[in-house]
Design a protein around this motif. Structure first.
Motif, mmCIF file in Angstrom:
data_model
loop_
_atom_site.group_PDB
_atom_site.id
_atom_site.type_symbol
_atom_site.label_atom_id
_atom_site.label_comp_id
_atom_site.label_asym_id
_atom_site.label_seq_id
_atom_site.Cartn_x
_atom_site.Cartn_y
_atom_site.Cartn_z
ATOM 1 N N LEU A 82 0.841 -1.197 0.000
ATOM 2 C CA LEU A 82 0.000 0.000 0.000
ATOM 3 C C LEU A 82 0.875 1.246 0.000
ATOM 4 O O LEU A 82 1.724 1.423 0.863
ATOM 5 C CB LEU A 82 -0.905 0.012 1.237
ATOM 6 N N ASP A 83 0.677 2.086 -0.996
ATOM 7 C CA ASP A 83 1.324 3.392 -1.053
ATOM 8 C C ASP A 83 0.356 4.367 -0.398
ATOM 9 O O ASP A 83 -0.671 4.735 -0.981
ATOM 10 C CB ASP A 83 1.611 3.789 -2.496
ATOM 11 N N ILE A 84 0.652 4.758 0.820
ATOM 12 C CA ILE A 84 -0.262 5.601 1.594
ATOM 13 C C ILE A 84 -0.488 6.958 0.931
ATOM 14 O O ILE A 84 -1.570 7.525 1.005
ATOM 15 C CB ILE A 84 0.253 5.767 3.036
ATOM 16 N N ILE A 101 9.087 -3.147 5.173
ATOM 17 C CA ILE A 101 7.806 -3.749 4.796
ATOM 18 C C ILE A 101 7.109 -4.263 6.049
ATOM 19 O O ILE A 101 7.678 -5.025 6.824
ATOM 20 C CB ILE A 101 8.006 -4.904 3.793
ATOM 21 N N ASN A 102 5.888 -3.823 6.249
ATOM 22 C CA ASN A 102 5.031 -4.334 7.307
ATOM 23 C C ASN A 102 4.191 -5.430 6.652
ATOM 24 O O ASN A 102 3.213 -5.140 5.966
ATOM 25 C CB ASN A 102 4.152 -3.220 7.873
ATOM 26 N N SER A 103 4.586 -6.681 6.849
ATOM 27 C CA SER A 103 3.916 -7.796 6.161
ATOM 28 C C SER A 103 2.506 -8.049 6.689
ATOM 29 O O SER A 103 1.695 -8.679 5.994
ATOM 30 C CB SER A 103 4.758 -9.057 6.269
ATOM 31 N N ILE A 104 2.180 -7.562 7.870
ATOM 32 C CA ILE A 104 0.824 -7.729 8.387
ATOM 33 C C ILE A 104 -0.136 -6.795 7.668
ATOM 34 O O ILE A 104 -1.236 -7.173 7.285
ATOM 35 C CB ILE A 104 0.782 -7.486 9.912
ATOM 36 N N LYS A 105 0.301 -5.553 7.446
ATOM 37 C CA LYS A 105 -0.547 -4.562 6.775
ATOM 38 C C LYS A 105 -0.257 -4.442 5.279
ATOM 39 O O LYS A 105 -0.944 -3.696 4.580
ATOM 40 C CB LYS A 105 -0.368 -3.192 7.438
ATOM 41 N N ASN A 106 0.754 -5.176 4.777
ATOM 42 C CA ASN A 106 1.172 -5.049 3.378
ATOM 43 C C ASN A 106 1.402 -3.592 3.000
ATOM 44 O O ASN A 106 0.862 -3.081 2.031
ATOM 45 C CB ASN A 106 0.153 -5.712 2.431
ATOM 46 N N SER A 107 2.198 -2.927 3.827
ATOM 47 C CA SER A 107 2.513 -1.516 3.590
ATOM 48 C C SER A 107 3.931 -1.239 4.038
ATOM 49 O O SER A 107 4.583 -2.091 4.645
ATOM 50 C CB SER A 107 1.538 -0.608 4.342
ATOM 51 N N CYS A 108 4.424 -0.057 3.743
ATOM 52 C CA CYS A 108 5.768 0.359 4.183
ATOM 53 C C CYS A 108 5.660 1.131 5.486
ATOM 54 O O CYS A 108 4.708 1.828 5.727
ATOM 55 C CB CYS A 108 6.426 1.233 3.112
#
Length: 108
Positions: A82-84, A101-108
């Motif tokens: 996810l690109d916030i 990478i936050n693999s739980i939220k699939n975001s940086c």
């Protein structure tokens, strides 16, 4: 009460002695989802107003959830990040410098 306010009735293709009934309009507080009326859109879809009807529409590719519009992602499927800043899910991208990478939220 039946939440379906408008129906489409067609002859069943596989059994010509049966009729198929599909909702094409729902009562107040209900959303149209694949021919049925529901209270909440399922995961991967969002509430959308099209042709004077509120219905559940599919999120963009890579989004596991979205809001307001197809391409406003709030979470991503595995393999996407996810690109916030743009609320989009991007495939196989690296996080910016000093981010992880936050693999739980699939975001940086």
């Amino acid at each position: 009460p039946n939440p379906c306010t408008q129906c489409s009735v067609t002859l069943n293709v596989t059994n010509s002695s049966q009729w198929a009934v599909t909702c094409i309009g729902c009562g107040v507080g209900y959303l149209l989802q694949q021919g049925n009326c529901t209270y909440i859109c399922p995961i991967g879809t969002f509430s959308n107003y099209i042709n004077n009807k509120t219905q559940c529409s599919q999120c963009a590719t890579g989004c596991s959830s979205c809001s307001i519009a197809q391409n406003i992602c709030t979470s991503c499927q595995n393999g996407y990040l996810l690109d916030i800043s743009t609320s989009t899910c991007n495939l196989n991208v690296a996080c910016p410098l000093n981010y992880y990478i936050n693999s739980i939220k699939n975001s940086c």
